[in-house]
Design a protein around this motif. Structure first.
Motif, short mmCIF file in Angstrom:
data_model
loop_
_atom_site.label_atom_id
_atom_site.label_comp_id
_atom_site.label_asym_id
_atom_site.label_seq_id
_atom_site.Cartn_x
_atom_site.Cartn_y
_atom_site.Cartn_z
N PRO A 267 0.75 -1.40 0.02
CA PRO A 267 0.10 -0.04 -0.01
C PRO A 267 0.87 1.33 -0.13
N PRO A 268 0.31 2.67 -0.63
CA PRO A 268 1.10 3.63 -0.61
C PRO A 268 1.51 4.20 0.94
N VAL A 269 0.54 4.01 1.81
CA VAL A 269 1.08 4.35 3.04
C VAL A 269 0.35 3.32 4.12
N GLU A 270 1.16 3.48 5.21
CA GLU A 270 0.75 2.53 6.41
C GLU A 270 0.20 3.11 7.58
N VAL A 271 -1.22 2.70 7.50
CA VAL A 271 -1.96 3.51 8.77
C VAL A 271 -1.94 2.83 9.92
N PHE A 272 -1.54 3.19 11.06
CA PHE A 272 -1.53 2.66 12.14
C PHE A 272 -2.66 2.85 13.11
N ASN A 273 -3.24 1.61 13.59
CA ASN A 273 -4.74 1.63 14.04
C ASN A 273 -4.83 1.91 15.51
N THR A 274 -3.77 2.16 16.36
CA THR A 274 -3.92 2.68 17.73
C THR A 274 -2.85 3.65 18.02
N PHE A 275 -3.13 4.49 19.09
CA PHE A 275 -2.32 5.41 19.66
C PHE A 275 -2.64 5.87 21.15
N THR A 276 -1.84 5.99 21.83
CA THR A 276 -2.17 6.26 23.22
C THR A 276 -1.58 7.95 23.51
N PRO A 277 -2.68 8.84 23.36
CA PRO A 277 -1.99 10.19 23.80
C PRO A 277 -2.35 10.43 25.23
N ASN A 278 -1.26 10.22 26.03
CA ASN A 278 -1.19 10.47 27.27
C ASN A 278 0.24 11.35 27.80
N ASN A 279 0.57 11.83 26.65
CA ASN A 279 1.99 12.93 26.85
C ASN A 279 2.98 12.31 27.67
N ASP A 280 3.28 10.89 27.50
CA ASP A 280 4.51 10.14 28.04
C ASP A 280 5.65 10.10 27.08
N GLY A 281 5.42 10.71 25.61
CA GLY A 281 6.24 10.50 24.90
C GLY A 281 6.48 9.43 24.15
N ILE A 282 5.53 8.39 24.13
CA ILE A 282 5.45 7.06 23.45
C ILE A 282 4.17 7.06 22.66
N ASN A 283 4.17 6.91 21.46
CA ASN A 283 3.12 6.73 20.69
C ASN A 283 1.92 7.80 20.95
N ASP A 284 2.19 9.05 21.25
CA ASP A 284 1.44 10.09 21.67
C ASP A 284 0.40 10.71 20.54
N THR A 285 0.86 10.29 19.25
CA THR A 285 0.17 10.87 17.91
C THR A 285 -0.25 9.65 17.01
N TRP A 286 -1.23 9.99 16.11
CA TRP A 286 -1.66 9.05 15.22
C TRP A 286 -0.76 8.87 13.89
N ARG A 287 0.11 7.86 13.91
CA ARG A 287 1.23 7.67 12.86
C ARG A 287 0.50 7.24 11.54
N ILE A 288 0.85 8.03 10.36
CA ILE A 288 0.50 7.38 9.11
C ILE A 288 1.91 7.25 8.35
N LYS A 289 2.54 6.09 8.18
CA LYS A 289 4.04 6.01 7.72
C LYS A 289 3.76 6.37 6.12
N TYR A 290 4.83 7.02 5.63
CA TYR A 290 4.96 7.40 4.06
C TYR A 290 3.88 8.54 3.80
N ILE A 291 3.04 9.10 4.59
CA ILE A 291 2.23 10.05 4.20
C ILE A 291 2.64 11.28 3.75
N GLU A 292 3.99 11.52 4.11
CA GLU A 292 4.98 12.77 3.74
C GLU A 292 5.18 12.78 2.15
#
Length: 357
Positions: A267-292
């Motif tokens: 696929p042209p992009v890889e969409v991550f289906n889970t994230f944890t926005p709790n300001n711990d610096g780990i997986n705090d935002t929703w990532r979409i790989k190659y979207i740039e």
């Protein structure tokens, strides 16, 4: 089964040299008899159709039709047979220290002649450029093998872009009927090798094909051609729209050969289906790989009631799981991703992303 073989020296003056050595060692009056017999063998050797060997090429992975041994004898340091046939093969441009496998299969040949077990013999001898296949140069290595049933054996340490003579013979008595067989060749030294780098790309990305071993002075052709910048190149660039197998054809000597290699399109992009926005610096935002790669993309997220809670043209700032400055609760959210690219034409990507606290 595969058999190993040992090198045997077959000098230009084999017959005369052999006679001399025998006389020196044995010191008997058989000198004249031996010399006559050996010189007769030399005449028989030179009278063969060995001159046609270079035009009777064995090609890798191309099954040969059954052949019948001629009734002409052949004698050499390696073999002494009543019937013989001559072939050749040419090694590719990457064969240095490569190998071939020669397979012999009986088709119709009485294994016994007057109660004695028949065998088929094979001799392989390198032939430098412009040398006579009926009179190979001094001090060259040959390999020989023989068996009374179907067999195959490996010839190793082969040179690059070199001709080799293959002599097939048998001690079968022609009076007991023909000896029909097949001889086939395969191996790294006589084939093409196609590769692709990388083997997996995202839709819209490019990869490089490469064929090695083919004669660059003869035609090279890749198919399908519509995804390639130059289908006649040794090293074309692919920009494919789907997972595709590419076939290349080229020449090794007089043999036209093919190989196949596959490029996987992800696929042209890889969409991550889970994230944890709790300001711990780990997986705090929703990532979409190659979207740039897609500056004009549009990303929109909806809650379970269909309300738009995030919308962005481009994705320079990933979604942090908030709406109007407040963190949204744990649960599933629905997104629509449009790439808006002329290079990648696919329908909008729909899916679910979950917020986990």
């Amino acid at each position: 089964m595969t058999h190993s073989v040992l090198p045997v020296q077959c000098p230009r003056n084999y017959f005369r040299t052999t006679a001399y050595l025998l006389v020196e060692q044995m010191k008997t009056p058989v000198y004249l008899i031996l010399t006559a017999a050996i010189l007769l063998s030399a005449v028989l050797c030179r009278s063969q159709d060995c001159a046609d060997a270079l035009t009777n090429a064995l090609c890798a992975d191309s099954p040969n039709s059954p052949d019948t041994l001629s009734t002409t004898p052949f004698s050499n340091a390696c073999i002494d047979v009543s019937m013989s046939s001559f072939y050749s093969f040419h090694t590719n441009s990457i064969a240095d220290d490569g190998s071939v496998n020669i397979a012999i299969n009986y088709v119709d040949c009485d294994f016994t002649t007057g109660g004695a077990q028949d065998s088929i013999y094979v001799m392989v001898i390198p032939l430098p450029p412009n040398e006579d296949p009926c009179n190979p140069p001094f001090n060259i290595n040959t390999v020989c093998f023989a068996d009374s049933s179907n067999f195959n054996f490996d010839v190793t340490n082969l040179g690059t872009e070199q001709d080799y003579i293959v002599v097939v013979g048998s001690n079968h008595d022609p009076a007991f009927g023909p000896c029909e067989y097949t001889v086939n060749i395969s191996g790294s030294a006589v084939d093409l090798v196609a590769t692709v780098d990388p083997i997996l790309v995202s839709l819209g990305e490019s990869a490089n094909l490469l064929v090695e071993g083919a004669d660059p002075t003869q035609s090279i052709n890749w198919t399908p051609a519509q995804f390639l910048d130059d289908p006649t190149s040794v090293n074309p660039v692919i920009t494919a729209e789907e997972t595709t197998a590419f076939q290349v054809s080229g020449f090794v000597g007089d043999c036209e050969l093919t190989d196949i290699v596959s490029l996987t399109i992800g696929p042209p992009v890889e969409v991550f289906n889970t994230f944890t926005p709790n300001n711990d610096g780990i997986n705090d935002t929703w990532r979409i790989k190659y979207i740039e790669r897609f500056n004009n993309c549009q990303v929109e997220v909806f809650d379970r009631w269909g309300q738009s809670i995030f919308k962005s043209v481009g994705y320079a700032q990933p979604w942090d799981g908030t709406f109007r400055g407040r963190y949204l609760p744990t649960g599933p959210y629905y997104y629509v991703l449009e790439l808006n690219s002329f290079e990648v034409t696919i329908p909008p990507i729909l899916g679910v992303v979950s917020i986990v606290h």
